[in-house]
Every structure is written in structure tokens, then in C-alpha cells.
Design an enzyme around this catalytic site. Structure first.
Site: not given
Length: 256
Positions: A155, A64-65, A159, A190
Site C-alpha cells: 500500500y 470496479d475501478v 500510494k 471511516t
């Protein structure tokens, strides 16, 4: 297909599906030894098996990054085991959906722990590992980081941070021939977006926002990532490449 990445070691985060999986396939097809990571082991193993069946070299590590110690350790172990690190693709993402008014502090931070913190930890570690001979880092942002997106404020902010962080990292990495670039997708078909596009009406409304009249494919994003990771882009750093069907290029889109 040409072997632009022969003998190169590439690490791709979020490699179990979508853009990450497509990127892993593309880099492996062109000769890279690809290591993919993600939160769940089973999807990673499926991608690795698919790549190997096509004659490529791939390995999976469950990481998990958003866990600094685990992510940094995986990158350092990769370099130790495979003789270095040539390419890092920071693709893993996570987001929460909801209004600013109702967003909790925890929800806000959840948007940053993977996209921003993970990208920072990965980039910082890669710069150290690539310092001796150079390398390429490709960070994934989003059109949400360029244009305000209702119900996705966290989000969007995360980003946007990835975009400007990458520019700064490019300036710092350039003297050591470490290139840092950004790919900026809009809507891509996706598993992560499947729910958003599940009904015909939503799909039609979405595609009407895109000048090319369709959502993107993961392999199209992988092609852009592969270009920026390759020597074909040897004089490209600090760039932000939209791969969005023209979405960010227009103020007003076609309307019925």
C-alpha cells in the site's frame, strides 16, 4: 453554502462511504452534478438518496475501478450523458496487510490494481475528456506513501506511485488548463479504518501519533478536495496537500 460547482459534472470513485461519500455530498451541496461509483450498488444508492434529500443532484454507477474497460466506459458515458466532465476524484482504494516476508505476489499487486492502475486509467481518460475546456483531477494518496509503514509495504508503494504520477500528470495537463493535485490523509475515521480503531487502547495509541490529538473526519478531507477541485485553486497544480492533523510534520510525537 456557496455554489462553486454550479453546472459542473463531477465523478467520484469509491463514493459509497467514507471520504468518497463525504466528497460527493460536499460537491453536490455546492452545485455539482455528482456521479459516484463503487463495487457495491446498495451503499451508492444510499449516498445518492441522501444527497437528493438535501436538494443535490447525484447518480450512481456500479463500477470496479480496477476493471479498465468498465471504469473508462463509465467516465466516457458520464461525459456523453451529462455534456462533459469537469472534476474527477480518484478516491477508491484497496490494500493488503502483512509482512513483506509473507506477502504473496498476488497480495502485492492487489495494492496497485485500484490505487495505481485505477488512478492512471481515470486520469488518462479525464485528460482526454477535459482537453477542450480544462478541468480538475484530485487524486487521493496517503501518509503511507510518504513514510514507510510496517506491514503495509504494498500500500505504501502504491500510494507513493500515486503522488509522483500525479505530479507528472499535472505537468502534462497544465497547457490545457487541466489541474492535477493530490490530497494526503493520515488516519481518518471511516468504515475502512473502523477495525483498526475499534478498541480504546489502539485508538489512544493512534491519536498520540497525531499532533492535533485526534483522527481526521471524512468531511475535513472533503473540504480539502473541494478546494483543489474549485476555481479557488485555479493556479494550483501538482500540489500535494497533507490533511493529517500534523502527523507528517513531526519526527517525534508526544509521548506519555
Amino acid at each position: 453554502m456557496q455554489s462553486r460547482f454550479k453546472n459542473k459534472v463531477a465523478f467520484v470513485t469509491g463514493g459509497g462511504s467514507g471520504i468518497g461519500a463525504a466528497t460527493a455530498h460536499r460537491l453536490a451541496q455546492e452545485g455539482a452534478n455528482v456521479i459516484i461509483c463503487g463495487r457495491s450498488q446498495a451503499p451508492l444508492e444510499d449516498v445518492v438518496e441522501s444527497i437528493r434529500q438535501q436538494g443535490g443532484s447525484a447518480h450512481a454507477v456500479q463500477v470496479d475501478v480496477s476493471n479498465e474497460e468498465a471504469f473508462v466506459g463509465a467516465l466516457e458515458q458520464t461525459a456523453k450523458q451529462y455534456g462533459g466532465l469537469d472534476i474527477l476524484v480518484n478516491n477508491a482504494m484497496a490494500f493488503s496487510y502483512g509482512s513483506i516476508e509473507e506477502m504473496s505476489t498476488q497480495d502485492w499487486h492487489s495494492n496497485f490494481s485500484t490505487s495505481v492502475d485505477g488512478t492512471f486509467w481515470g486520469t488518462r481518460t479525464a485528460i482526454k475528456l477535459m482537453k477542450a475546456k480544462g478541468g480538475a483531477i484530485v487524486n487521493l494518496a496517503s501518509i503511507c506513501g510518504e513514510l514507510g509503514t510496517p506491514m503495509m509495504a504494498g500500500y505504501s508503494a502504491a500510494k507513493a506511485a500515486v503522488i509522483n504520477f500525479s505530479r507528472a500528470a499535472a505537468a502534462e495537463g497544465a497547457p490545457n488548463n487541466i489541474r492535477v493535485n493530490v490530497v494526503i490523509p493520515a488516519i481518518v475515521d471511516t468504515p475502512a479504518t473502523a477495525g483498526m480503531l475499534s478498541d480504546d487502547e489502539t485508538h489512544k495509541k493512534t491519536t498520540r501519533l497525531i499532533p492535533m490529538g485526534r483522527v481526521g473526519r471524512s468531511d475535513e478531507l472533503a473540504s480539502a478536495i473541494a478546494f483543489l477541485a474549485s476555481d479557488d485553486a485555479s493556479y494550483v497544480t501538482g500540489a500535494c496537500l497533507p490533511v493529517d492533523g500534523g502527523r507528517a510534520a513531526v519526527l517525534i510525537t508526544a509521548m506519555d
